[in-house]
Write an enzyme that holds these catalytic residues in place. Sequence first.
Site, PDB file in Angstrom:
ATOM      1  N   GLU A   1      -6.273   4.088  -5.444  1.00 32.97           N
ATOM      2  CA  GLU A   1      -7.797   4.577  -5.003  1.00 32.97           C
ATOM      3  C   GLU A   1      -7.987   5.977  -5.168  1.00 32.97           C
ATOM      4  O   GLU A   1      -7.338   7.029  -4.823  1.00 32.97           O
ATOM      5  CB  GLU A   1      -7.415   4.442  -3.196  1.00 32.97           C
ATOM      6  CG  GLU A   1      -8.661   4.830  -2.536  1.00 32.97           C
ATOM      7  CD  GLU A   1      -8.647   5.250  -1.150  1.00 32.97           C
ATOM      8  OE1 GLU A   1      -9.538   5.098  -0.552  1.00 32.97           O
ATOM      9  OE2 GLU A   1      -7.538   5.680  -0.820  1.00 32.97           O
TER      10      GLU A   1
ATOM     11  N   HIS B   1     -11.571  -1.550   4.653  1.00 36.12           N
ATOM     12  CA  HIS B   1     -11.247  -1.241   6.139  1.00 36.12           C
ATOM     13  C   HIS B   1     -11.785   0.250   6.159  1.00 36.12           C
ATOM     14  O   HIS B   1     -11.760   0.770   7.304  1.00 36.12           O
ATOM     15  CB  HIS B   1      -9.727  -1.094   6.290  1.00 36.12           C
ATOM     16  CG  HIS B   1      -9.081  -0.277   5.528  1.00 36.12           C
ATOM     17  ND1 HIS B   1      -8.832  -0.289   4.005  1.00 36.12           N
ATOM     18  CD2 HIS B   1      -8.249   0.889   5.631  1.00 36.12           C
ATOM     19  CE1 HIS B   1      -8.130   0.695   3.486  1.00 36.12           C
ATOM     20  NE2 HIS B   1      -7.950   1.478   4.660  1.00 36.12           N
ATOM     21  N   ASP B   2     -12.519   0.992   5.132  1.00 36.34           N
ATOM     22  CA  ASP B   2     -12.779   2.159   5.573  1.00 36.34           C
ATOM     23  C   ASP B   2     -14.556   2.145   5.357  1.00 36.34           C
ATOM     24  O   ASP B   2     -15.073   3.170   5.960  1.00 36.34           O
ATOM     25  CB  ASP B   2     -12.651   3.133   4.322  1.00 36.34           C
ATOM     26  CG  ASP B   2     -10.862   3.576   4.271  1.00 36.34           C
ATOM     27  OD1 ASP B   2     -10.185   3.374   5.478  1.00 36.34           O
ATOM     28  OD2 ASP B   2     -10.421   3.557   3.143  1.00 36.34           O
TER      29      ASP B   2
ATOM     30  N   ASP C   1      -2.944   4.770  -2.394  1.00 33.82           N
ATOM     31  CA  ASP C   1      -3.906   5.310  -1.399  1.00 33.82           C
ATOM     32  C   ASP C   1      -4.049   6.806  -1.993  1.00 33.82           C
ATOM     33  O   ASP C   1      -3.210   7.596  -2.555  1.00 33.82           O
ATOM     34  CB  ASP C   1      -2.915   5.300  -0.111  1.00 33.82           C
ATOM     35  CG  ASP C   1      -3.878   6.022   1.010  1.00 33.82           C
ATOM     36  OD1 ASP C   1      -4.863   5.379   1.398  1.00 33.82           O
ATOM     37  OD2 ASP C   1      -3.629   7.052   1.330  1.00 33.82           O
TER      38      ASP C   1
ATOM     39  N   ASP D   1       0.964  -1.093  -0.095  1.00 31.19           N
ATOM     40  CA  ASP D   1      -0.080   0.143  -0.112  1.00 31.19           C
ATOM     41  C   ASP D   1       0.713   1.219   0.092  1.00 31.19           C
ATOM     42  O   ASP D   1       1.620   1.452   0.889  1.00 31.19           O
ATOM     43  CB  ASP D   1      -0.816  -0.068   1.268  1.00 31.19           C
ATOM     44  CG  ASP D   1      -2.172   0.792   1.125  1.00 31.19           C
ATOM     45  OD1 ASP D   1      -2.206   1.970   0.681  1.00 31.19           O
ATOM     46  OD2 ASP D   1      -3.379   0.192   1.789  1.00 31.19           O
TER      47      ASP D   1
HETATM   48  C1  GLC Z   1      -7.305   5.846   2.293  1.00 30.76           C
HETATM   49  C2  GLC Z   1      -7.253   5.155   3.309  1.00 30.76           C
HETATM   50  C3  GLC Z   1      -7.637   5.451   4.681  1.00 30.76           C
HETATM   51  C4  GLC Z   1      -6.889   6.387   5.020  1.00 30.76           C
HETATM   52  C5  GLC Z   1      -6.697   7.727   4.017  1.00 30.76           C
HETATM   53  C6  GLC Z   1      -5.654   8.516   4.404  1.00 30.76           C
HETATM   54  O1  GLC Z   1      -8.506   6.570   2.071  1.00 30.76           O
HETATM   55  O2  GLC Z   1      -7.970   3.855   2.868  1.00 30.76           O
HETATM   56  O3  GLC Z   1      -7.786   4.317   5.444  1.00 30.76           O
HETATM   57  O4  GLC Z   1      -7.484   6.882   6.139  1.00 30.76           O
HETATM   58  O5  GLC Z   1      -6.453   7.029   2.769  1.00 30.76           O
HETATM   59  O6  GLC Z   1      -4.437   7.699   4.082  1.00 30.76           O
END
Ligand code: GLC
Length: 466
Positions: free
Chosen positions: A238, A291-292, A176, A90
Amino acid sequence: MVVYQVYPRSFQDSDGDGIGDLAGIRARLDHLAWLGVDALWLSPIYPSPMADFGYDVADYTDVDPVFGDLAEFDRLTEAARERGLELLMDLVPCHTSIEHPWFREHPDWYIWADRPNNWVAAFGGSAWEPRDGRYYLHSFYPEQPDLDWRNPEVVAAMQDVLRFWVERGAGGYRIDAIDRLMKDPELRDDPPASEPYGLPLGDHEVKLALSNSRNGPGTSAALAKMREAVGDAFLVGEVYLPSRRWQPYSDHFDAVFAFELLLTSWDATLLNTAIRACAETGKAAWAMSNHDFGRLATRFGRENARAAALMLLTLPGPAFLYQGDEIGQGDGPPWESTFDRAGRDRFRHPMQWDGSADGGFSTGEPWLPPVDPADRNVEAQRDDPGSMLSLVRELIALRRELGDGFELLEAADGVVAYRRGGHAVAVNTTPERRPFPVRGEPRLASAPDALQGDTLAPHAGVVVQD
Ligand code: GLC
């Protein structure tokens, strides 16, 4: 391919401290090999003060002691390779931890302003924090200052990071929050919103167009630098944007997470719209949970969990399965923020390996208790041909036989149907029977009685072969 998301903190503890670790993941790799997935994605394992559980990185080229060390990482990659599993890291390129030495040693690698503009942080409040008479930008928590990708030194440092893990055996990265990489160079206010964003936003964001605080000029060039560093390693982004705005991300990445699907509700019209839009790009990475945003069985309802898994694993392109979803694990209690201020603890409870009180996760006190290991666990479901786990495993195996093509089919209200080569898939999102839209030999169904004559049972999904 099917990628299994491991949330390292909650997968398997090997040393009894109540927190999952790399040795624990290695000890459980046979589960992934048995399931038949192609790769695992590790949420961040880097040294971190854990203000955002590793998404606040204090050193990009090491392992946090709570998870292990580099030697343990090497053992994990080796063990994964022996089982034919790729390992995806990640990468958190948009911000570091405030405790990263870069923040002290290279303040000019970050984004500063003399006075705040109207940009808001992801979890609420201003995106600016005062420091030494100026303000630094943080798109997420104040402990996560944003890097300035307009500074060539930042780009070079991050290219080194990208190379580091690939040279150590990683097969690629999940990247990310990449839509936050580039901002308006003049740091102008976000104008008021004039049209819907196309994805759910927080109350604090919804009135703003969010056009200056993210997806700024120079994105394509920055992504090209990432691609240059990793060669043909797998990159999935993402990108918090609707699929019609995936360019330039989709030009440089192998795949982009289909948030339209991830965040939709279990409604055939909405699902059809999301699937059509994302599939058309040819770059969709499908996910229904993480996880979010919560687990599949909670998000879509326990009664729909099997049909949802059937859909996830029969769509064209990479599918991402969040740990625990293969046994239908649900979220924890409705609102928890013991650790995460944004209330995401409930999506991160430990994996349930067996029916014991700690779910086989740890010999110590788990950092969060398992939700319901006696009701749902890997051990009990493994030998039960009717279990969710068995279904997921069969879906992953069948997936390899599905054809390349993809076409959405006309179907009754409440039904999502599509063709994959010589196979067709139909999913009934309603609590009533619905006509089955195609003919063919049933290959796999979400439940034994899913197909009743020419009708599809409530909440059921079926794959047939012509
Ligand atoms: C992404 C991750 C999340 C995190 C955010 C900031 O959305 O999935 O868990 O809080 O980025 O890095």
